[in-house]
Design an enzyme around this catalytic site. Structure first.
Site, short mmCIF file in Angstrom:
data_model
loop_
_atom_site.label_atom_id
_atom_site.label_comp_id
_atom_site.label_asym_id
_atom_site.label_seq_id
_atom_site.Cartn_x
_atom_site.Cartn_y
_atom_site.Cartn_z
N LYS A 145 0.85 -1.21 0.00
CA LYS A 145 0.00 0.00 0.00
C LYS A 145 0.87 1.25 0.00
CE LYS A 145 0.57 1.50 4.52
NZ LYS A 145 1.38 2.62 4.87
N ASP A 150 -2.42 -2.03 10.54
CA ASP A 150 -2.64 -1.91 9.10
C ASP A 150 -3.31 -3.14 8.49
OD1 ASP A 150 -1.64 0.63 8.73
OD2 ASP A 150 0.39 -0.03 8.15
O1 C5P Z 1 -0.31 -2.20 15.38
P1 C5P Z 1 1.13 -2.33 14.98
O2 C5P Z 1 1.82 -3.45 15.71
O3 C5P Z 1 1.33 -2.43 13.52
O4 C5P Z 1 1.83 -0.98 15.43
C1 C5P Z 1 3.22 -0.87 15.52
C2 C5P Z 1 3.56 0.31 16.45
O5 C5P Z 1 3.20 1.53 15.80
C3 C5P Z 1 2.79 0.33 17.73
O6 C5P Z 1 3.47 -0.37 18.73
C4 C5P Z 1 2.74 1.81 18.06
O7 C5P Z 1 3.97 2.22 18.62
C5 C5P Z 1 2.65 2.45 16.71
N1 C5P Z 1 1.27 2.79 16.29
C6 C5P Z 1 0.62 3.87 16.90
N2 C5P Z 1 -0.64 4.21 16.48
C7 C5P Z 1 -1.24 3.53 15.48
C8 C5P Z 1 -0.58 2.46 14.85
C9 C5P Z 1 0.68 2.11 15.27
O8 C5P Z 1 1.16 4.52 17.81
N3 C5P Z 1 -2.47 3.90 15.08
#
Ligand code: C5P
Length: 288
Positions: A10, A137
Site C-alpha cells: 500500500k 494496518d
Molecule cells: O499495530 P502495529 O503493531 O502495527 O503498530 C506498531 C507500532 O506503531 C505500535 O506499537 C505503536 O507504537 C505504533 N502505532 C501507533 N498508532 C497507530 C498504529 C501504530 O502509535 N495507530
C-alpha cells in the site's frame, strides 16, 4: 490443500495523526491505496499443529515471530479452532520495513486464505476484526483498494478508486522504525495537516491533479535528519516529471504520481541506478 494469495503493498495518499489514544496508540486519518507490487503467499495444510513460515529472505522470522504466523494463530483462536498445521511460504517482492505494509499484507493474505479454507461464510467485517488483532494496518490490507482508514487503522470507508496513473516507488537503503517515529511526534508541533476532505473530493471527481496536489504525510515533518535521503528522492522524482511525490507510511519509501507511462518508466529507470525503484500501478481490492 495448497492456496496462493497475492499480498499487495500500500501507499499513503494522505497520512494524518490526530491525537494520542488512551491505549497508547495514535488516532489516525489515512487515505490508503493498494498497488500492484505484491508478495506471493502460499499456504499448505500439514499434519500436526505447527505453523512454519519460510521466505526467500533468510533474515525474516520463521515461526510465531512472523506476522503471517501470528495472523494464522489469531484466526484459529478467534473462530474457536485448535491451530492446524500450516506451512506458509512467502515470496517477498515488497521491500521490508519500508512503510508499504508488506508484513501486514502477508498477514492479511493468510487471513483471506484461512477464511476460504475453514470459514467461507465469514464476512469481510469479521475478517477485518481479526486483522485488527494482528496489527493496525492489517484490516486495511484484508480489504485493499482505495480506502479511508481511521482510528488505529481499523475504521475503514471505501473511497472511489485512484484514477488511472503510474506510480514510481523508490526505497532508500535506510530503514525507519515505526514505533520510534511515532515517539518523535509532538502533536502540538504538527503545524501542517493533509487536506483529507479535499483529497476525498478530488477522488470523487476523479481529478488526478487535485489528488496529486494534496499528497501529504505528517511523518515527513518529524523525520530525524539522518533520513534526509527521503527529501533528496522526493526532489528527484519531481525533477523527473512526477506530478507530486510523498513518503508513504512511516517511510522511508517515497513515491511519485505520473500521468504517462513513458515518463514514469524513465524516472524508475533513472532512480534504479541508485536505489530500489519500482514502476507500479494502483489496484483495487485483492489486487484486481
Ligand atoms: O499495530 P502495529 O503493531 O502495527 O503498530 C506498531 C507500532 O506503531 C505500535 O506499537 C505503536 O507504537 C505504533 N502505532 C501507533 N498508532 C497507530 C498504529 C501504530 O502509535 N495507530
Amino acid at each position: 490443500m495448497i492456496c496462493t494469495e497475492p499480498a499487495c503493498a500500500k501507499l499513503n495518499l494522505a497520512l494524518d495523526i490526530l491525537g494520542k489514544r488512551p491505549d497508547g496508540y495514535h488516532e489516525m486519518r489515512m487515505v490508503m491505496q493498494s498497488i500492484d507490487l505484491a508478495d506471493h503467499v502460499t499456504v499448505s495444510t500439514c499434519p500436526g499443529k505447527e505453523i512454519v513460515v519460510t521466505t526467500d529472505l533468510p533474515y525474516l522470522p520463521k515461526g510465531d515471530g512472523n506476522i503471517a504466523a501470528k495472523a494464522a494463530l489469531w484466526f484459529f483462536s478467534s473462530v474457536g479452532m485448535e491451530p492446524e498445521g500450516l506451512a506458509i511460504d512467502i515470496q517477498k517482492n515488497v521491500p521490508v520495513c519500508a512503510g508499504m505494509a508488506g508484513g501486514s499484507s502477508d498477514g492479511a493474505a493468510v487471513l483471506r486464505v484461512l477464511r476460504r479454507l475453514y470459514m467461507p461464510d465469514m464476512t469481510e467485517e469479521q475478517l477485518e476484526e481479526i486483522g485488527a488483532l494482528v496489527g493496525s494496518d492489517v484490516p486495511y490490507c484484508v480489504r485493499g483498494g482505495t480506502v479511508l482508514a481511521e482510528g488505529r487503522g481499523e475504521r475503514l470507508t471505501d473511497l472511489p478508486p485512484l484514477p488511472p496513473c503510474w506510480l514510481v516507488v523508490c526505497k532508500p537503503s535506510c530503514s525507519v522504525s515505526t514505533p520510534e517515529l511515532f515517539a518523535q511526534v509532538r502533536l502540538k508541533k504538527l503545524r501542517c495537516h493533509p487536506d483529507t476532505a479535499g483529497m476525498m473530493n478530488a477522488l470523487e471527481r476523479q481529478d488526478l491533479e487535485g489528488i496529486a496536489r494534496r499528497l501529504y504525510n505528517v511523518f515527513e515533518d518529524v523525520l530525524p535528519r539522518r533520513y534526509a535521503e527521503v527529501f533528496v528522492i522526493k526532489n528527484e522524482l519531481l525533477e523527473l516529471g512526477a506530478m507530486a511525490a510523498s513518503m508513504t507510511g512511516s517511510g522511508p519509501t517515497v513515491f511519485g504520481i505520473f500521468q504517462d507511462q513513458e515518463t514514469a518508466a524513465q524516472a524508475a529507470g533513472a532512480l534504479s541506478k541508485q536505489y530500489a525503484a519500482y514502476l507500479c500501478r494502483p489496484c483495487g481490492a485483492a489486487g484486481i
